[in-house]
Design a protein around this motif. Structure first.
Motif, PDB file in Angstrom:
ATOM      1  N   CYS A  74     -24.300   2.642  86.079  1.00 48.85           N
ATOM      2  CA  CYS A  74     -24.661   4.031  86.254  1.00 48.85           C
ATOM      3  C   CYS A  74     -24.065   4.500  87.700  1.00 48.85           C
ATOM      4  N   LEU A  75     -23.163   5.384  87.847  1.00 46.57           N
ATOM      5  CA  LEU A  75     -22.778   5.597  89.207  1.00 46.57           C
ATOM      6  C   LEU A  75     -23.852   6.635  89.888  1.00 46.57           C
ATOM      7  N   ASP A  76     -24.217   7.471  89.115  1.00 48.68           N
ATOM      8  CA  ASP A  76     -25.408   8.554  89.586  1.00 48.68           C
ATOM      9  C   ASP A  76     -26.466   8.607  88.694  1.00 48.68           C
ATOM     10  N   ARG A  77     -26.233   9.518  87.893  1.00 52.30           N
ATOM     11  CA  ARG A  77     -27.445   9.875  86.990  1.00 52.30           C
ATOM     12  C   ARG A  77     -26.790   9.312  85.570  1.00 52.30           C
ATOM     13  N   ASP A  78     -27.836   9.129  84.481  1.00 56.00           N
ATOM     14  CA  ASP A  78     -27.491   8.766  83.245  1.00 56.00           C
ATOM     15  C   ASP A  78     -28.211   9.948  82.208  1.00 56.00           C
ATOM     16  N   TYR A  79     -28.324  11.134  82.634  1.00 55.27           N
ATOM     17  CA  TYR A  79     -28.880  12.201  82.171  1.00 55.27           C
ATOM     18  C   TYR A  79     -28.193  13.272  82.195  1.00 55.27           C
TER      19      TYR A  79
END
Length: 372
Positions: free
Chosen positions: A162-167
């Protein structure tokens, strides 16, 4: 895949067929006339999954015909949100010139919102490493430079990067107020945002004037819990999936709702706890006896309610049932209508141009005066 707008009469025709089918199915239960909540005729799906087809130096999205299993190239996806379509084109343009990101890319999943956020998951048949992460970060930055509010996730066997957010954080206008919903990648969310708003507002309309507390089974990320909390003293909600429970707790907090309690357990486990068959550590700090639930809300999976849960919910004066499968709903209603009568019935066209139907039913106990 046809990228033209479906003819209006085509949508109206398929919706009429569903209305007729639902009326036939509900006739034996003496249900009232169904309240119909149509979908937009196009750009109604907020999430979509595509296989990726590689052909020499080219690649593109594909789907498979459910009947013939024939491969269909998808350059434009009429059912998908406008944002999904924009991202599909942007992704293909970037991936064609990115060999490291293309290599053994198997699937692309898109999750979008009405509020303009998106998460794209790239799924591979090979290991992912730091070199992949760097290339994916460059792709993400390019997409953001084009104005997309997007995050990227890489998945492979036993791997999630996940680079940043998974949502994404969806913002829905519901009955004159805005509700914020965190929607986690690879977790269940309502696919048709416009129809979801109809569902939430219908649930609010049928619980107007409700008394006491609400018991909710299968609460997911709190989709209905947040909207209905204002009509009840307290809401006791259950959900088994850990990511959904975490999202529900976040959503309760970010919407400043203080009368909803979420317990991580299945409907079957909660039924066992209510009957005293088992003790659960998860309930040690929950005063079940202190709740005064006159209404129970259920939104089960396609299989419907198990027999024990059916018997448990029959103890409540009012049952609000959202169903994604009219066949299992009818099986449950065969038992539920022995103790309750159907006061309201609704058809929500979550999945246009398919045989699937989403239904809402409000049942009131035979010995309980109707407040609908």
């Amino acid at each position: 895949m046809d990228n033209e707008t479906p003819p209006t009469d085509s949508y109206e025709r398929q919706l009429t067929e569903k209305i007729t089918r639902l009326k036939t199915m509900m006739g034996i239960f003496r249900a009232p006339e169904a309240e119909i909540h149509p979908s937009p005729a196009r750009h109604y799906r907020m999430r979509a999954e595509f296989r990726v087809w590689h052909e020499d130096q080219d690649l593109y999205h594909i789907m498979f015909d459910p009947t013939t299993k024939q491969r269909i190239r998808v350059d434009d996806f009429t059912a998908g949100s406008k944002l999904i379509n924009e991202l599909m084109r942007a992704m293909m343009a970037k991936l064609r010139s990115a060999p490291l990101l293309r290599d053994k890319l198997f699937q692309l999943d898109y999750l979008t919102t009405l509020s303009g956020e998106a998460v794209i998951t790239l799924i591979y048949h090979r290991p992912l490493d730091e070199e992949w992460r760097a290339a994916a970060a460059a792709l993400r930055d390019d997409l953001r430079a084009q104005g997309f509010r997007v995050d990227l996730i890489g998945r492979a066997a036993k791997t999630k990067i996940c680079l940043d957010r998974d949502y994404v954080d969806e913002r829905l206008p519901v009955a004159g107020r805005e509700l914020v919903y965190r929607q986690v990648e690879n977790s269940f969310t309502q696919p048709n945002a416009a129809v979801n708003i109809h569902m939430l507002e219908w649930a609010l309309s049928v619980t107007d004037g409700a008394q006491g507390d609400l018991l909710e089974l299968y609460c997911g990320n709190g989709n209905f819990s947040l909207a209905l909390a204002c009509h009840f003293d307290r809401v006791l909600a259950t959900e088994i999936a850990k990511p959904s429970v975490e999202a529900a707790l976040h959503n309760i907090a970010v919407n400043h709702i203080d009368n909803v309690q979420v317990i991580r357990m299945s409907a079957e486990e909660f039924t066992q706890a209510m009957r005293g068959d088992r003790d659960f550590n998860r309930l040690k700090d929950v005063d079940l006896a202190g709740y005064r639930c006159e209404t129970v809300f259920v939104d089960p999976p396609r299989s419907g309610l198990d027999d024990e849960t059916v018997r448990m919910v029959q103890a409540y004066p009012r049952i609000l049932y959202i169903s994604c499968n009219p066949e299992s709903l009818c099986r449950n209603l065969a038992a539920l209508t022995k103790t309750h009568r159907i006061e309201r019935l609704a058809l929500f066209d979550q999945f246009p141009y398919t045989p699937h139907m989403e239904c809402g039913v409000l049942l009131n106990a035979h010995d309980n005066p109707s407040r609908s």
